[in-house]
Write a protein that holds these residues in place. Structure first.
Motif, mmCIF file in Angstrom:
data_model
loop_
_atom_site.group_PDB
_atom_site.id
_atom_site.type_symbol
_atom_site.label_atom_id
_atom_site.label_comp_id
_atom_site.label_asym_id
_atom_site.label_seq_id
_atom_site.Cartn_x
_atom_site.Cartn_y
_atom_site.Cartn_z
ATOM 1 N N VAL A 93 0.865 -1.183 0.000
ATOM 2 C CA VAL A 93 0.000 0.000 0.000
ATOM 3 C C VAL A 93 0.901 1.233 0.000
ATOM 4 N N ASN A 97 -1.606 6.203 -1.608
ATOM 5 C CA ASN A 97 -2.905 5.543 -1.479
ATOM 6 C C ASN A 97 -3.368 5.499 -0.032
ATOM 7 N N PHE A 98 -2.415 5.330 0.856
ATOM 8 C CA PHE A 98 -2.770 5.272 2.271
ATOM 9 C C PHE A 98 -3.334 6.611 2.743
ATOM 10 N N THR A 101 -6.746 7.249 1.374
ATOM 11 C CA THR A 101 -7.756 6.473 2.092
ATOM 12 C C THR A 101 -8.080 7.131 3.430
ATOM 13 N N ALA A 102 -7.038 7.541 4.144
ATOM 14 C CA ALA A 102 -7.253 8.153 5.451
ATOM 15 C C ALA A 102 -8.090 9.428 5.315
#
Ligand SMILES: Nc1ncnc2c1ncn2[C@@H]1O[C@H](COP(=O)(O)OP(=O)(O)O)[C@@H](O)[C@H]1O
Ligand SMILES: [Mg+2]
Lengths: 250, 439
Positions: A93, A97-98, A101-102
């Motif tokens: 990941v 992208n992390f 997402t957060a």
């Protein structure tokens, strides 16, 4: 912003925090110092909602609301951010992208649409620049194979992206060389405003030259045994913790 | 009537229908049915079947050779193909070849049908040299397949060819019959220096019962490279027994990736035989199942000659009451000095009721070898979960990310990007999350 009253917490019968009282107002920076094992990381984890710790007494209020029942993600949605002493590796990941997402999960919790891709990209670019983070770094797997310093810088990058109300930095300075320390401190200072607050946990006075605290607290044996202004940090640097430990036992 | 008896009597009818074919093939068939007759279906008493019971599957009254032809529209099944890249396709519907959905070739390579290979003289030389030569003769389910084998994929890549397009072998079942038994048979022969990539999938289109007992033989000649991907994401009533036998010659490199995400019961018998030096064999798998699904990986690497390597890496994530089995056997013969054999099987049990039985078996007769194996069974890391949740990611999504991270390294060796993307999507789907990016 944050009001902790007589907080007792521990793990499996073992008491770690033994009556913490702390009030952090919007606009303030508090430093928490103290010897290893005094409970600094436990305190930050309990504020952020780590469920392994059991709160046996006392309360934590965030903006006047008791947050006992809130899970870690809900506290994050309320604006709490913890920069970890030991960030976790997530293979496969990417940092980008992390972070996306957060941010979008937080927006979703507030009933907002996903952040438009162009806005996200702009923000990522801006914050990466602020923290002098290379573009290639952002496509690497989160924390996987990062050096200690890279991990910490990446924590502050996430903080900058999430723009929390209350940021808790747990030994973010350890493992940083002086240049990185300056960059990270600069990132934190950019976040400071009259509406948010920062708790800096550190062993060293060094970081506090860059992030200047309004208050300094000394944690020992799960209790705040001394509070003062930034001069207290200098005194600790000079004399170590022993005199405080002695004072505390008298 | 018991399924075994039904199969034995069907064989006589089947034999009458097909015995115009070559004598050699008929002999192979007859030997095979005798072996099946003698051994029957494996039971839990067999050491290799201790944790996998076929009993429930054998109770159905299967149609053995479905005769009815059915058509499917491409648009209805497009999603089961890797469709964003150009590929050859060998497609079967209820065991029958579908020329409409297929894209085969004879242009320099043969990507076509087992029925042709079994019947046409021009394939006789290859068939005589390879057909049923790698498949285990004493293995009852393989024998059962051999007895009934009439259709499947036939792939022959002559020397010095790099096949540019991957080949997809897809088996659909339409549910025309309430329960159907399919026995596809594939033969893949890759000559010296050639390179081919294969994707295999079995897909039932209804909730009627399907039992597939498939046999695939792969021959990799000197310096050949074969990458094989098995996507096992079938529905709740479909079961698969996959028997794949791989025979490798000097300096060849064969990898098999098995992605097991769905089906009632899946048993993968995957066997590698190294017949030459400097061979590389790789088998990797990701298993993510829930409900009462069952996936059993039974692997064998037979190191026969010196200076060869094998790499096994299987990851499993088991939820609900699902059950997993990993039984990995590595045999290193006395002559196989300087063997390097690596095996890992790591598992996460998401629910208390899920189980995994994992058993490495090393039989090493050579003294100068490097063999390592390890298996772990664990839960998701609490600190990692807290880390993700503290960033505002809800528990379910956070768990999914961790499971993905756990399985991720298996995907690193996948050489076709379109497959990587597809597997990532299937993983996200399987974990029930939508993360706003394809994992
Ligand atoms: N998860 C845990 N399990 C057992 N003991 C713990 C756990 N977390 C913290 N402790 C104990 O609580 C005390 C305080 O730890 P910690 O909060 O990490 O201190 P600090 O961050 O000030 O070094 C230590 O004695 C530590 O061993
Ligand atoms: Mg600490």
């Amino acid at each position: 912003m944050l009001h902790i009253k007589n907080l007792h917490a521990g793990i499996e019968e073992k008491g770690i925090l033994r009556g913490i009282n702390l009030e952090v107002k919007a606009g303030e920076v508090h430093a928490i110092m103290g010897p290893n094992g005094s409970g600094k990381s436990t305190l930050s984890s309990v504020i952020a909602g780590k469920e392994e710790y059991e709160v046996t007494d006392g309360e934590i209020f965030l903006n006047g609301e008791n947050i006992e029942e809130l899970g870690p993600e809900e506290r994050a949605h309320e604006g709490v951010f913890l920069s970890f002493q030991y960030p976790v590796e997530i293979p496969g990941v990417s940092v980008t992208n992390f972070v996306k997402t957060a941010i979008n999960e937080t927006r979703k919790a507030k009933g907002l649409e996903d952040m438009p891709a162009s806005e996200m990209l702009k923000k990522i670019r801006e914050k990466a620049e602020l923290l002098e983070i290379d573009r290639r770094f952002l496509s690497r797997s989160l924390n996987e194979g990062f050096s200690g310093g890279e991990k910490k810088r990446n924590e502050i990058f996430q903080m900058a992206m999430l723009e929390p109300k209350l940021a808790i930095l747990d030994e973010t300075d350890s493992g940083l060389d002086i240049d990185a320390l300056r960059i990270v401190a600069n990132g934190v200072n950019k976040l400071r405003s009259k509406d948010n607050a920062v708790i800096v946990i550190t062993h060293y006075q060094r970081l506090l030259d860059y992030i200047v605290p309004d208050f300094v607290h000394v944690l020992h044996n799960g209790k705040i045994v001394k509070s003062g202004t930034k001069e207290l940090a200098l005194e600790l640097e000079e004399k170590g913790y022993d005199w405080i430990k002695q004072e505390a036992t008298i | 009537m018991e399924l075994k008896d039904k199969l034995l009597s069907s064989f006589m009818v089947f034999e009458d229908r097909v015995n115009h074919q070559s004598k050699n093939i008929n002999e192979i068939r007859n030997t095979a049915i005798k072996n099946f007759q003698q051994k029957g279906f494996p039971t839990k008493k067999d050491e290799d079947w201790k944790y996998t019971s076929l009993n429930a599957l054998l109770k159905h009254d299967y149609t053995i050779s479905p005769q009815q032809e059915s058509a499917i529209e491409f648009k209805d099944v497009k999603k089961y193909f890797i469709h964003d890249i150009d590929t050859y396709k060998i497609v079967f519907i209820d065991g029958k070849y579908s020329s409409f959905l297929s894209e085969t070739t004879h242009d320099g390579i043969d990507v076509c049908l087992m029925s042709s290979a079994l019947n046409k003289p021009k394939y006789k030389i290859i068939m005589d040299s390879y057909y049923n030569k790698a498949a285990k003769a004493d293995h009852s389910l393989t024998s059962l397949n051999t007895a009934f084998a009439s259709e499947g994929a036939y792939i022959h890549i002559p020397r010095n060819k790099v096949v540019e397009k991957p080949i997809q072998i897809v088996h659909f079942s339409t549910g025309n019959e309430t329960s159907v038994m399919l026995q596809p048979r594939n033969l893949i022969v890759v000559d010296e220096n050639s390179h081919v990539q294969i994707i295999e999938r079995h897909q039932s289109l209804t909730s009627n019962v399907v039992l597939t007992n498939s046999v695939t033989e792969v021959f990799a000649n000197k310096r050949a490279i074969v990458d094989y991907y098995k996507i096992q994401n079938d529905n709740q009533e479909a079961s698969l027994i996959d028997n794949t036998f791989i025979s490798q010659k000097q300096s060849s490199n064969v990898s098999v990736h098995t992605f097991s995400f769905g089906g009632k019961l899946i048993r993968n018998n995957l066997q590698f035989f190294q017949r030459g030096e400097r061979i590389d064999s790789t088998m990797k798998g990701i298993t993510i199942i829930g409900d009462k699904q069952h996936v059993d990986h039974n692997t064998l690497v037979h190191h026969i000659e010196p200076n060869c390597e094998s790499h096994q890496d299987y990851k499993g994530i088991f939820g609900d009451r699902s059950t997993g089995v990993f039984n990995g056997k590595v045999v290193v013969e006395k002559e196989a000095q300087k063997t390097n054999a690596f095996q890992a099987n790591n598992n996460i049990l998401v629910d208390d009721k899920a189980t995994i039985n994992t058993k490495p078996q090393l039989e090493i007769f050579a003294d100068d070898v490097k063999c390592s194996h390890g298996c772990t069974i664990g839960q998701l890391d609490k600190d990692a979960l807290f880390y993700l949740r503290s960033r505002g990611i809800p528990e379910k999504e956070a768990k999914a990310l961790l499971m993905y991270a756990f399985a991720n390294n298996v995907l690193e060796s996948v050489k076709i990007n379109a497959i990587k993307t597809r597997i990532n999507k299937l993983i996200a789907q399987k974990l029930g999350v939508n993360l706003g990016f394809d994992l």
